[in-house]
Design a protein around this motif. Structure first.
Motif, mmCIF file in Angstrom:
data_model
loop_
_atom_site.group_PDB
_atom_site.id
_atom_site.type_symbol
_atom_site.label_atom_id
_atom_site.label_comp_id
_atom_site.label_asym_id
_atom_site.label_seq_id
_atom_site.Cartn_x
_atom_site.Cartn_y
_atom_site.Cartn_z
ATOM 1 N N MET A 1 -16.083 0.927 -0.047
ATOM 2 C CA MET A 1 -14.888 1.375 0.661
ATOM 3 C C MET A 1 -14.899 0.874 2.112
ATOM 4 N N ALA A 2 -16.033 1.005 2.793
ATOM 5 C CA ALA A 2 -16.133 0.558 4.183
ATOM 6 C C ALA A 2 -15.890 -0.945 4.295
ATOM 7 N N LEU A 3 -16.459 -1.713 3.361
ATOM 8 C CA LEU A 3 -16.248 -3.164 3.385
ATOM 9 C C LEU A 3 -14.778 -3.500 3.182
ATOM 10 N N GLY A 4 -14.133 -2.818 2.240
ATOM 11 C CA GLY A 4 -12.708 -3.054 2.021
ATOM 12 C C GLY A 4 -11.889 -2.759 3.262
ATOM 13 N N SER A 5 -12.235 -1.698 3.982
ATOM 14 C CA SER A 5 -11.481 -1.353 5.201
ATOM 15 C C SER A 5 -11.684 -2.392 6.297
ATOM 16 N N ILE A 6 -12.899 -2.932 6.414
ATOM 17 C CA ILE A 6 -13.163 -3.953 7.422
ATOM 18 C C ILE A 6 -12.435 -5.255 7.082
ATOM 19 N N VAL A 7 -12.443 -5.621 5.816
ATOM 20 C CA VAL A 7 -11.769 -6.856 5.405
ATOM 21 C C VAL A 7 -10.279 -6.767 5.696
ATOM 22 N N MET A 8 -9.645 -5.684 5.303
ATOM 23 C CA MET A 8 -8.196 -5.603 5.491
ATOM 24 C C MET A 8 -7.816 -5.512 6.966
ATOM 25 N N ASN B 1 -0.355 -11.339 7.243
ATOM 26 C CA ASN B 1 0.645 -10.326 6.937
ATOM 27 C C ASN B 1 -0.075 -9.036 6.524
ATOM 28 N N PRO B 2 0.294 -7.878 7.089
ATOM 29 C CA PRO B 2 -0.439 -6.636 6.801
ATOM 30 C C PRO B 2 -0.567 -6.325 5.318
ATOM 31 N N TYR B 3 0.501 -6.558 4.566
ATOM 32 C CA TYR B 3 0.444 -6.257 3.138
ATOM 33 C C TYR B 3 -0.507 -7.210 2.407
ATOM 34 N N LEU B 4 -0.528 -8.469 2.834
ATOM 35 C CA LEU B 4 -1.453 -9.421 2.239
ATOM 36 C C LEU B 4 -2.892 -9.074 2.623
ATOM 37 N N ALA B 5 -3.087 -8.618 3.865
ATOM 38 C CA ALA B 5 -4.423 -8.206 4.300
ATOM 39 C C ALA B 5 -4.904 -7.003 3.492
ATOM 40 N N ILE B 6 -4.014 -6.053 3.237
ATOM 41 C CA ILE B 6 -4.374 -4.895 2.415
ATOM 42 C C ILE B 6 -4.763 -5.350 1.023
ATOM 43 N N ALA B 7 -3.989 -6.293 0.466
ATOM 44 C CA ALA B 7 -4.297 -6.812 -0.870
ATOM 45 C C ALA B 7 -5.678 -7.474 -0.901
ATOM 46 N N CYS B 8 -6.036 -8.176 0.184
ATOM 47 C CA CYS B 8 -7.358 -8.815 0.253
ATOM 48 C C CYS B 8 -8.468 -7.759 0.270
ATOM 49 N N GLY B 9 -8.267 -6.676 1.023
ATOM 50 C CA GLY B 9 -9.255 -5.601 1.042
ATOM 51 C C GLY B 9 -9.414 -4.958 -0.320
ATOM 52 N N LEU B 10 -8.289 -4.735 -1.012
ATOM 53 C CA LEU B 10 -8.346 -4.168 -2.360
ATOM 54 C C LEU B 10 -9.063 -5.116 -3.311
#
Length: 337
Positions: free
Chosen positions: A93-100, A110-119
């Motif tokens: 979870m922490a890694l996903g938050s840092i990536v996004m 783009n924020p939505y694309l960044a969120i998708a990368c974290g997911l």
């Protein structure tokens, strides 16, 4: 003189078919019912000891405090129902938050694309866990302990142990609130409740959900029933990774930053919520809504003791006692069954 033979006393029916056993496994267990009683008694006790406990804003605060761990615990519940364990969930979870957050802030994505990368990163770690367990046949405890350390190291290296701030509004939207009466409720709280309802429906009302229970009850029997157990295990861990990514987004929305130090105790907190909710650590039995109860029990105790001015050390002590009692209840119910 002829005597009439007495009919034997009737005994309660015992499930003999696989379908009956699975149906019984999806019913509330003794531990789950105990969780309801514990939650009610805890609320009554703290309402008696402090006037601030029953206030609407305080209940909203409790839900916010358990929101992130509560979502992580959904994925942990899926894994434990298969008789597995996931120690890596908090750091994934922490890694996903840092990536996004870094993709959005440092790379200007783009924020939505960044969120998708974290997911995607969180889901990939879930897939890695499942692949090592099913293909290499390593124990879940060892695999997820290893990926915990890998995720932690990548998080620290990529973030350089620095928080990421200045996030776009899209990433903190779940931290926004709306008003119910005089109480502010976050959208993240609503998202958590909706996720629990979806998970409850999938596990209780669909064929894949029944297969998860069958896998946890007896993997060999599940295989003979035609269930592709290896693929199902892989899917469970992969989907759990996706859930950890959603928890990462909720964490970012709640704190307003990407924190590389987050998630270090969420693996144990999520297991605590699952156990207190009545899900068996031996797999195949439990309810995901019970996990929500378990998370709320921990949240209520921590909140109530804080309002009473009790040291946080006693909060940890009481949580440990509750976990031991929950596991003991599970063991006793298994032996009686």
């Amino acid at each position: 003189m002829a005597t009439t033979a007495r009919a034997p006393l009737a005994s309660p029916p015992i499930p003999t078919t696989a379908a009956e056993r699975l149906e019984r496994a999806r019913l509330p267990s003794l531990a789950t019912l105990g969780s309801v009683v514990a939650l009610v008694l805890a609320c009554a006790f703290f309402a008696w000891r402090t006037d601030r406990f029953l206030a609407g804003p305080n209940f909203s605060l409790i839900l916010q405090q358990v929101g992130v761990v509560g979502v992580v615990a959904i994925g942990q519940t899926l894994v434990i129902l298969t008789a597995g364990i996931d120690l890596s969930c908090g750091m994934v979870m922490a890694l996903g938050s840092i990536v996004m957050t870094k993709f959005a802030v440092d790379l200007g994505l783009n924020p939505y694309l960044a969120i998708a990368c974290g997911l995607a990163v969180s889901t990939a770690f879930g897939f890695l866990n499942g692949a090592l367990i099913t293909l290499v046949r390593l124990p879940p405890f060892i695999v997820t302990l290893g990926t915990l350390n890998i995720a932690f190291a990548i998080t620290q290296l990529y973030s350089q142990a620095q928080s990421v701030s200045g996030l776009p509004d899209q990433m903190t939207a779940l931290g926004n609130t709306f008003r119910i009466g005089q109480t502010e409720v976050t959208y993240g709280t609503v998202a958590m409740i909706l996720m629990y309802l979806v998970a409850w429906f999938v596990l209780g009302q669909t064929a894949p959900g029944r297969h998860v229970y069958a896998l946890g009850n007896n993997p060999e029997s599940a295989r003979l029933m035609g269930i592709r157990t290896a693929r199902l295990t892989l899917l469970v861990y992969t989907f759990a990774g996706l859930i950890y990514g959603i928890a990462a987004l909720m964490l970012v929305a709640r704190t307003g930053v990407g924190d590389p130090q987050a998630g270090q105790t969420d693996n144990l907190d999520s297991i605590t919520a699952v156990v207190l909710g009545g899900t068996s650590l031996f797999g195949g039995r439990g309810m995901v809504l019970g996990t929500l109860l378990g998370a709320l029990i921990v949240g209520v105790f921590r909140n109530g003791l804080t309002l009473m001015g009790v040291s946080s050390v006693y909060q940890v002590l009481i949580t440990g006692i509750l976990v031991i009692l929950a596991v003991t209840t599970d063991q006793l119910s298994r032996r009686r069954g």
